[in-house]
Structure formats: C-alpha cells, structure tokens
Design an enzyme around this catalytic site. Structure first.
Site, PDB file in Angstrom:
ATOM      1  N   ASP A 145       0.859  -1.183   0.000  1.00 20.80           N
ATOM      2  CA  ASP A 145       0.000   0.000   0.000  1.00 20.80           C
ATOM      3  C   ASP A 145       0.901   1.242   0.000  1.00 20.80           C
ATOM      4  OD1 ASP A 145      -2.277   1.598   0.266  1.00 20.80           O
ATOM      5  OD2 ASP A 145      -2.358   1.383   2.455  1.00 20.80           O
ATOM      6  N   GLU A 196       2.702   4.839  -4.048  1.00 24.07           N
ATOM      7  CA  GLU A 196       2.710   5.794  -5.182  1.00 24.07           C
ATOM      8  C   GLU A 196       4.045   6.526  -5.275  1.00 24.07           C
ATOM      9  OE1 GLU A 196       0.278   5.492  -2.905  1.00 24.07           O
ATOM     10  OE2 GLU A 196      -1.000   4.321  -4.230  1.00 24.07           O
ATOM     11  N   ASP A 241      -9.022   3.292  -2.530  1.00 25.71           N
ATOM     12  CA  ASP A 241     -10.021   3.712  -1.545  1.00 25.71           C
ATOM     13  C   ASP A 241     -11.318   4.188  -2.183  1.00 25.71           C
ATOM     14  OD1 ASP A 241      -8.162   3.029   0.299  1.00 25.71           O
ATOM     15  OD2 ASP A 241      -7.502   5.082   0.696  1.00 25.71           O
TER      16      ASP A 241
HETATM   17  O1  MIG Z   1      -4.332   6.138   4.002  1.00 22.84           O
HETATM   18  O2  MIG Z   1      -3.518   0.992   5.736  1.00 22.84           O
HETATM   19  O3  MIG Z   1      -5.894   2.036   0.391  1.00 22.84           O
HETATM   20  O4  MIG Z   1      -6.801  -0.160   1.855  1.00 22.84           O
HETATM   21  O5  MIG Z   1      -6.792   0.081   4.644  1.00 22.84           O
HETATM   22  C1  MIG Z   1      -4.802   4.929   4.459  1.00 22.84           C
HETATM   23  C2  MIG Z   1      -4.704   1.696   5.884  1.00 22.84           C
HETATM   24  C3  MIG Z   1      -3.768   3.846   4.209  1.00 22.84           C
HETATM   25  C4  MIG Z   1      -4.938   2.970   2.336  1.00 22.84           C
HETATM   26  C5  MIG Z   1      -5.375   1.731   1.642  1.00 22.84           C
HETATM   27  C6  MIG Z   1      -6.397   1.025   2.492  1.00 22.84           C
HETATM   28  C7  MIG Z   1      -5.803   0.700   3.845  1.00 22.84           C
HETATM   29  C8  MIG Z   1      -5.325   1.985   4.511  1.00 22.84           C
HETATM   30  N1  MIG Z   1      -4.376   2.676   3.649  1.00 22.84           N
END
Ligand code: MIG
Length: 778
Positions: free
Chosen positions: A407, A410, A484
């Site tokens: 996650d 980017e 998200d």
């Molecule tokens: O800004 O790890 O897209 O699936 O649950 C939040 C917490 C960071 C974004 C991910 C989401 C995840 C969440 N993460």
C-alpha cells in the site's frame, strides 16, 4: 486551500492559452537505415524507428539530444530480428516490415503507420509531434468519428475513453473517485483504439507525468509528457485480442496466481489482534462461509514498523498462522514503503548504513511523514535496494506467510503534494534521475522487489502480491485493487469499467474493495457488490476504520444467506476461473472482459459499462442500483442461456431481466462450456468432482481447454499441469463429446460429470475419452 468554494473559478484565475509555444520537429534532413529500422535527423529533433516484431514498431523522438533507446522497466523484451526495408524519395521515406509500413512525409515530418495493404493504422494530425521550451513533449494523432478508446489502466468514468482527458501520475486519492478524477494510484500509459472493427494499440513509455487528451478536439487526440522523449510503440492488431497479445509481449504477462489467492479474501482496516483474527475465522467456519485469506492492515505492526509484529496484539503469531492454515486460511500482511526513522530499528539502521534510501542530490536522505511518523523510503529503482528489501521478507516467510499487500507505494506521503519531493534522486541502477521523472515507476519497482524477494524466499511456492500503485508491466508482479473507493452504489458501478479497462491494459488480476472501503456500507449494497465480486478476478471485502463492519454477516441473516451463496459460487466456478488465469498467463487476455473485446464490430458493446464477460462465453449483468430488481441486458449475436433457469435467449437484442436480491444475472453462450468444481470452504480443500457444463447449440463444434495444476508451486513450468481439451460436435440428435488430456499432473478430482444443457430426451450423447465421464442430460 479555497479549491472547494467558488473561489476556485474566480475570473482572475483563468490562465492564458499556452499552445503558442509548441514547436514541431521540422523537416527531415536525413534518413539513415539501421538494423530493425531507421534514424531520422530533423531540423529540431532526432527520431528513431525500431521494429520489435513484424507487428510492433517503436518510435522515439528526442527534441533535446540524440535518441535514447533505453526503455523504462515496463519493457522486458528486446527487439526481435525483423526484416525491415527502407525506401526513399525526395518527399517521403517508407520503412516496412511484413505487417507494418511506417510512411514518413519529409517536409515537415509527419508519420503515418499503415498495415501491409496501405490501410492507415494511425497517422499524425497536422500538428505532428514536437515539444515546448518547458521540455514538454507532445504527439498529435488523427482521430475519426468511428474511433473508440480502451485501456489507460485505472481510470474513473465509462468504458470508452473517447472524450476524456487522462492524466498519469500515481496518486493516493482517498477522496473522491469522481468522473473528473484523472489520476489514480496506477499509471498505465497504454490504450487501444477500435476503428470500424479493427484495433491498434499505442504504448507511450514515458515515466514523467503524462496526459492523454481525447477531449479537446473532435478529429485529433494527443499524448504528451512533462519531460523525456516521445517514445511509443504501435501494436498493429488488427483485432483487439491481437493488440493485448502484442502489448503483453513487450510488458510481460501475469504469472498464474497461487490458487488460494483466487479464493475469498476478508479484510478490515484493521483486524487489530490475534484474538480478533481467530474469532473472525471461527465465525466464517461456524457459518459455513468459504474463506481463503485474512488481510492484516497496519495495526499488526509494532509502531507501524514494517517487518515487525506488535507482540502485545499478536503474541503467538507463528501459532496463529499455523492454526489458520489448518483451516485453509492464509494471512496477508500490509507492507508500506516508508521505513520509520528510528536508529534502534534494524530495517532503518541497516537501510541508512547500507545506503538503501532515496536521497537528495546533495547526499541527505529524504524523509516524509507517513503512518510511522518521519520515514525514509527505499530506492526501489536500484537493484541493490530491491535485493535488500526482497531479502527482508524472510521475516514474513519464516512465519509461514506467502502473500504481501503493498500500500502507499505511489509513494503516498502526508503533505500538500501527496508525494515525495520531486527533486529527490533515484539511482536507477547507475543512471540517476529525479523523482519527477521516476515517480510513476516507484510502485512497480517496489512490486518487483517484493515479488522477486518473496519468490526467492518461498523456494518454489508461488507468492501472492497485491499492490495499489503501479505502471505498465505491473501485471508481472501483482494483483491490483482499485484503492479507496466508498460504499456508494456509484462506486460499485464505477468499479466495473475500471476493472475492465485494467484488463484491457494487460492487468488481469484486479478487483475493487467489495462493499466499499470508506463510508458505511449496508446490506443491500454489500449483497449486490458481493455478487459482482464473485466474478471479479480479485475478490476481497475490505472496509475502513470507523465505518460500519461489513463482514458477510454484518447486516443480518437475510443478506448473510445471499452473500454466502455467492461466495460459495466463487468456489464452484474455481476451475473455470483458474483456467482463464492460465489463459491470461499464456496470451495476455484478461479474465474479466468488456464485451467489446469479444464483439468488436457490434456497436452496442462499444461503451457497455454495466455488464462484463468472464472469458469468451459468459456474460455477467449485475444489479447496480438500490431497490432495483430488474435491468436491461444486452446479449450479442448467438443464443444465450440463463445460467439459473436454462431459458434460452435470442442474441443481438436487449432483454429485460428480473433479478431479485438473490439473483445475479449470468448468461452462457450456446455452443460453449463452463467448468465447475464444488463449493468447498477454502481452496485448500479439494474437489471430488469436476463438472463440465455443455450448453448445447443446434449444430456445430464447441471447445474449451480446462487447465489444472497443483495451484501452489512452479512445477507447472516443467510440464506438471493437466490440460483437458474438451470438444463437442452436434449434428441433429447426435452429440459427440471428446475429452483428451495432456500433461503429467494428476488432479484431485476423481470423477468428471458432463451436464448437457438444452439437450433433448432423444439426443444420442456419446463420449470419446480415456477418462471415465458420467453424462447428465438436462
Ligand atoms: O491512508 O492501511 O488504500 O486499503 O486500509 C490509508 C490503511 C492507508 C490505504 C489503503 C487502504 C488501507 C489503509 N491505507
């Protein structure tokens, strides 16, 4: 700051039109033949043309120096030896292979790509290609009224991107995913154009922020980037399926996933403790709802430090993982790129000492604020750092973990720009570049590090990787979930063209957060969304902190029963889905397809965004609105069979179909097969029976290839698979089915059933096979 009020459209804000500083490349001064192509010197730019295959040609334009042939890491193939001919007159030059002619008009240079018969595939519009003093590069192409556009990776909006402007800049968009939200987590600067039944592909391999403008003009479109070269590949098609085969021959194909990754995943931000996870899995078991994977979001870590578990919350994580495995359930933990700045934390200390983090040119490490606070970011563009990061995953594999969830790659950083300082440098294996240039490949390179590291650690077992960010080629390493979204019906609707276009961009393993991530879901939405999830390649229910719980039972028994039925249906369809993943691995074709991929001459499919296909013969037409129990379904040519009722429906027609809450409308084409297993409670539990459903047509030949292997290792690469070549020939009342097998793998199922749908009592069904097959005539 004031972007959300009318202040944003204050008259004093309008910028002056900027197009006047555009220069095209000018006239051709010299054309020189090279191996596989030619180089062209123009007044204001250098151009190179190089064939990769007879049907793939690369065009590179450098306005500020000589042509650089180095590709981004998206490209994994070298040019094949292609026989190329160069001919010239005073006004023109032509560079041809057996499938493509690149025609150069010399004054000024304008490039037209034609097929072997001289039919235009794609041509430059009158503006040609060129640059701006800002170092932006742009290329303008002609567009006809018949053109439709697909691909572009992960974008909002409808299926056909004609009329849209699309930006490529990997962005963490917590909110909103709106029609005008141009940049999301993934950047895949590839599309295909469909023009009167024929398709070509265009891959713009430029890692800077890039823009595709299919909006500003009705007879031309453009693509350009903030820097670098115009560097694109034309894939000659002529069918959309050829384009995907061609594009994925350049950027690679997805490995066959471990079978467990195709099961049902349950996630939550976050299941916070070992007790909570045990309780969750127990509930699935008690309720008889199948489950393969539980995801652990950021709370599992010790202070959000990657490669750690919080030992208060997960005191016996080894045991937990082992116990769950006995129930057929695996754990997939989240791993973010940010490494907490903490000199007593080994990953950080090592990273600093061994020089693994992204730095400024001046030598200081770049720090950004993410979950663990001030953090450093591994430089995944360097082989050395990738190897280090990959090896760190031994921490997880030693615990029995086989899948990772990437996650925030980017990379997302909590600041105004949402990402790293653009001045930060990346090593790029000894060819240093700024973050401005390499931002879009950070996630891809993290994926490469993680997938390859896990693969090494797992010694022969297949890793699973889920990623949020990526670039062209991401399919080689990871499944992609669409970030998200929200628990809105609109986002359920949006997820379908988004996943279809990811599939049209070479990425077959995709899916949205089922039920919606942010905002509160509800029973009806979760039910309808789970029905869609049954057939999205990646099937995970995930929801955000502080939202209503959305496990399958969260909204009461009425919904739970239907949700259970559809999670079970996923497992029933597993042999069929698995075979399609094997096909994706061989051909680059997606599992979940827009109808236009199969019916490219049927205009009803061109922008059909609310129904999709699974492979080439199954149409899924979900209900996507609240309180609605019917919908219009388009069925293309042929006859189609309602999966639930066996009713036969005429193709080339729109139908009004009823669908109570427990019905997901599914249609199978007559003259095709569907392969079913059993509704087991996890892929770890084996099927006794394989059922081949034959949807008999009036006459003719039908075939399918069923693929099976051990589902967990790479032994299939050495021939340990089983392929069943299933064929049926129907002639009046004679139905002859033959099943031939190939490969050395012995499947778990012990018997095969053949169910003939729309069979008649008087049908004479015979089977030619060495396998023992039971016939059921429906
Ligand atoms: O800004 O790890 O897209 O699936 O649950 C939040 C917490 C960071 C974004 C991910 C989401 C995840 C969440 N993460």
């Amino acid at each position: 700051m004031l972007q959300d009020t009318s202040f944003a459209i204050h008259p004093g804000h309008s910028k002056k039109l900027q197009n006047s500083d555009y220069h095209d490349v000018g006239n051709v001064l010299e054309v020189t033949e090279t191996a596989n192509g030619a180089t062209i010197r123009c007044e204001f730019a250098n151009i190179g043309i190089r064939f990769y295959r007879d049907d793939i040609v690369r065009v590179v334009m450098n306005a500020f120096g000589s042509v650089a042939w180095k590709t981004s890491p998206a490209v994994i193939s070298e040019p094949n030896a292609v026989e190329v001919n160069v001919t010239q007159t005073d006004d023109a030059a032509t560079i041809t292979s057996s499938a493509i002619q690149v025609v150069l008009q010399k004054s000024p240079l304008r490039i037209t790509v034609e097929d072997a018969n001289g039919t235009v595939i794609v041509s430059e519009s009158e503006k040609g290609m060129g640059y701006k003093p800002t170092k932006e590069v742009i290329c303008y192409k002609e567009m006809t009224e018949q053109d439709h556009f697909y691909g572009f990776g992960e974008k909002t909006g409808f299926l056909d991107k004609r009329g849209d402007k699309l930006e490529m800049w990997n962005t963490d968009v917590y909110a909103p995913h709106n029609p005008e939200t141009n940049a999301l987590y993934e950047s895949i600067p590839f599309f295909m154009t469909l023009r009167e039944g024929k398709a070509y592909g265009l891959f713009f391999d430029n890692t800077f922020k890039s823009t595709f403008d299919l909006q500003s003009s009705t007879n031309s479109f453009s693509f350009g980037a903030e820097g670098g070269q115009i560097d694109y590949y034309v894939m000659a098609g002529p069918q959309p399926k050829h384009v995907l085969e061609q594009y994925t021959s350049i950027t690679g194909r997805a490995p066959i996933p471990p079978k467990w990754a195709l099961g049902y995943h349950q996630s939550r931000y976050s299941y916070e403790t070992e007790t909570e996870v045990r309780e969750l899995v127990k509930t699935f078991k008690e309720k008889g709802i199948p489950l393969d994977v539980v995801h652990l979001d950021i709370h599992y870590m010790d202070g959000y430090r990657v490669f750690t578990f919080d030992r208060d919350r997960f005191p016996t994580v080894e045991k937990l993982i082992e116990e769950l495995r006995a129930d057929g359930v695996r754990i997939v933990p989240i791993v973010d790129p940010g490494v907490k700045e903490d000199p007593e934390y080994p990953a950080y200390a090592e990273g600093v000492r061994q020089d693994m983090f992204c730095k400024y040119l001046e030598g200081n490490i770049y720090f950004g604020e993410v979950w663990p606070g001030n953090s450093a970011f591994p430089d995944f563009t360097s082989e050395r750092a990738r190897k280090w990061w990959g090896e760190k995953h031994a921490y997880y594999t030693d615990l029995g973990i086989e899948g990772i969830w990437n996650d925030m790659n980017e990379p997302a950083i909590f600041n105004e720009t949402k990402t790293m300082d653009l001045k930060v440098m990346h090593d790029y294996d000894g060819d240093p570049r700024t973050h401005r240039e390499l931002h879009n490949i950070y996630g891809l390179m993290m994926g490469k590090a993680t997938y390859e590291g896990m693969k090494d650690q797992l010694a022969g077992r297949r890793p699973f990787l889920l990623t949020r960010a990526g670039y062209a080629g991401v399919q080689r390493y990871a499944a992609v979930w669409t970030g998200d979204n929200r628990s809105f019906w609109e986002h359920l609707q949006l997820s379908i063209p988004m996943c279809m276009n990811l599939g049209m961009s070479g990425v077959p393993f995709t899916g949205p957060d089922v039920g919606g991530f942010a905002h509160d879901s509800n029973g009806e939405l979760l039910t309808r969304w789970t029905q869609v999830g049954t057939f999205t390649p990646f099937f995970r229910n995930h929801s955000a902190i502080n939202t209503l719980r959305q496990e399958p039972w969260s909204f009461g028994e009425k919904y739970e029963a239907i949700i259970k039925k559809y999670i079970q249906l996923r497992y029933t369809w597993m042999p069929h889905l698995y075979s399609l993943f094997a096909e994706a691995n061989q051909t680059g074709l997606p599992v979940m397809r827009p109808l236009v991929l199969e019916y490219p001459t049927d205009e009803h499919t061109f922008n059909l965004s609310d129904q999709f296909m699974i492979g080439s013969n199954v149409i899924v037409a979900p209900i996507l609105q609240p309180s609605v129990k019917h919908r219009v379904v388009y069925l293309p040519e042929g006859q189609w069979v309602n999966y639930w009722t066996d009713e036969v429906l005429e193709g080339n027609k729109h139908h009004l179909v009823e669908a109570d809450l427990d019905v997901l409308p599914i249609f199978v084409k007559q003259g095709s097969f569907v392969a079913h297993g059993e509704a087991v409670s996890s892929t770890a539990f084996e099927n006794e029976t394989l059922t081949l459903h034959f949807y008999k047509s009036e006459a003719g030949r039908s075939e399918m290839v069923l693929y099976e292997d051990d589902g967990t290792t790479f032994a299939h690469e050495n021939g340990e698979f089983l392929k069943l070549y299933v064929e049926a020939n129907v002639e009046e009342t004679n139905v002859k089915v033959s099943v031939r097998s190939d490969g050395s793998y012995t499947p778990a199922w012990k018997q095969i059933q053949l169910v003939v749908h729309s069979g008649r009592a008087e049908d004479n069904i015979t089977i030619d096979s060495e396998l023992n097959i039971e016939i059921i005539n429906k």
